[in-house]
Design an enzyme around this catalytic site. Structure first.
Site, mmCIF file in Angstrom:
data_model
loop_
_atom_site.group_PDB
_atom_site.id
_atom_site.type_symbol
_atom_site.label_atom_id
_atom_site.label_comp_id
_atom_site.label_asym_id
_atom_site.label_seq_id
_atom_site.Cartn_x
_atom_site.Cartn_y
_atom_site.Cartn_z
ATOM 1 C CE LYS A 46 -4.079 -0.603 0.267
ATOM 2 N NZ LYS A 46 -5.183 -1.017 -0.638
HETATM 3 N N1 PMP Z 1 -4.016 -7.404 1.830
HETATM 4 C C1 PMP Z 1 -3.718 -6.446 2.703
HETATM 5 C C2 PMP Z 1 -2.917 -6.814 3.905
HETATM 6 C C3 PMP Z 1 -4.162 -5.136 2.501
HETATM 7 O O1 PMP Z 1 -3.859 -4.168 3.385
HETATM 8 C C4 PMP Z 1 -4.953 -4.856 1.362
HETATM 9 C C5 PMP Z 1 -5.473 -3.462 1.161
HETATM 10 N N2 PMP Z 1 -6.744 -3.247 1.731
HETATM 11 C C6 PMP Z 1 -5.263 -5.896 0.478
HETATM 12 C C7 PMP Z 1 -4.767 -7.151 0.735
HETATM 13 C C8 PMP Z 1 -6.117 -5.699 -0.743
HETATM 14 O O2 PMP Z 1 -5.540 -4.876 -1.697
HETATM 15 P P1 PMP Z 1 -6.441 -3.885 -2.537
HETATM 16 O O3 PMP Z 1 -7.077 -2.929 -1.568
HETATM 17 O O4 PMP Z 1 -5.496 -3.218 -3.475
HETATM 18 O O5 PMP Z 1 -7.478 -4.685 -3.248
#
Ligand code: PMP
Length: 326
Positions: A46
């Site tokens: 992120k």
């Molecule tokens: N895994 C973790 C640990 C995350 O922090 C996130 C972000 N919410 C995700 C998966 C999913 O990624 P995205 O929000 O880009 O779909």
């Protein structure tokens, strides 16, 4: 000239390693690689979107020096935003759901952010939800809410960085891309880039039982009433964020909490990869899909974050037993 030296920690975001999985995939017919995103300075993928969200907001004039950034986050986006905010001089206020690990709250406070913990088991439009609390504080303080769910800078970050890195690292040989999905940024942004290079690349999202994303993808129906609480963190949703675009997704696979958390433990012991729950979920999904792959395939799976944030949970036998996962 000194080499490999950076002016600020945020310059180290991205360019993470692609590491072959060996033991867990030993009876797979093809090569499988993990994109190990905990190599980012905030220990998660992120960081990539934090930089893009902030820089796009600066360019549009929405974010100005000294402003306050207010966001609801499962912790990782907050960490990324906090890092970039330190570099650029912004204040941060974050709201988190109370099912999130204690470590995530403490880490954000350590990075200088103000953190509000909100109840998990309320509707998104309930004034107590972490969505509503973030919106209220943003209004009260004239803050900027990056809204990672509906702000398309999120998927753009992956279109511009995660996708090109994977394409380059696999020398264009990738056939399947697998990612746990929440806001949709990681799945769809990377998927857009990869499909632009080769429309045959299969883009596969991993969704926890209790999320409504797979049901939406399979049926075109949005059914918030199907949502229930699950243990894996940062993935799954009870609504459909704007970052989704079904044209860039080929399949959604459902995983269960127990198998995913046990897979985290296997990743650590068998591969030396110490990860968070959504990484265990992604690899569990990968294993469930084994029969789809043929010998010439090259599969890439995203490992979103590091295990240090889950020591009191996944990697704690008492917690795992108490929840019935061990
Ligand atoms: N895994 C973790 C640990 C995350 O922090 C996130 C972000 N919410 C995700 C998966 C999913 O990624 P995205 O929000 O880009 O779909």
């Amino acid at each position: 000239m000194m080499k490999d030296v950076y002016n600020h920690i945020v310059e180290t975001i991205g360019n993470t390693p692609l590491v072959r999985l060996n033991k867990i995939t030993k009876d797979f017919p093809c090569e499988v690689y993990a994109k190990v995103e905990y190599f980012n300075p905030g220990n998660s993928i992120k960081d990539r979107i934090a930089l893009q969200l902030i820089e796009d907001a600066e360019k549009s004039g929405r974010l100005k020096p000294g402003d306050t950034i207010v966001e609801c986050t499962s912790g990782n986006t907050g960490m990324g935003l906090a890092l970039v905010a330190i570099a650029k001089g912004y204040k941060c206020v974050f709201t988190l759901a109370d099912k999130m690990s204690r470590e995530k709250v403490d880490i954000l406070r350590a990075m200088g952010a103000e953190v509000h913990v909100c109840p998990t088991d309320v509707e998104p439009d309930d004034p107590r939800s972490y969505y509503s609390v973030a919106a209220r504080i943003a209004k009260e303080r004239n803050g900027w809410n990056p809204d990672q769910y509906n702000n398309l800078s999120n998927r753009q970050a992956h279109y511009l960085s995660t996708g090109p890195e994977i394409w380059r690292q696999t020398e264009g040989r990738i056939t399947h891309y697998i990612a746990s999905t929440g806001t949709g940024g990681t799945l769809v942004g990377t998927g857009m880039y990869l499909k632009e290079q080769n429309p045959e690349v299969q883009i596969i999202g991993i969704d926890p039982a209790g999320s409504i994303l797979k049901h939406w993808f399979d049926t075109h129906e949005v059914k918030p009433e199907l949502a229930r609480v699950y243990a894996v963190e940062g993935m799954g949703e009870d609504f459909i964020p704007d970052n989704y675009d079904r044209n860039f997704i080929d399949h959604m696979e459902t995983i269960d909490d127990k198998e995913s958390l046990l897979m985290c433990r296997r990743l650590a012991k068998e591969e030396g990869l110490f990860c968070g729950s959504s990484a265990g979920a992604a690899v569990q999904g990968l294993v469930q899909l084994k029969n789809r792959f043929k010998p010439t395939d090259v599969v890439v799976v995203i490992l979103h974050d590091h295990g240090s944030r889950y020591i009191g949970k996944i990697y704690n036998d008492d917690w795992m037993k108490e929840k019935g996962f061990l």
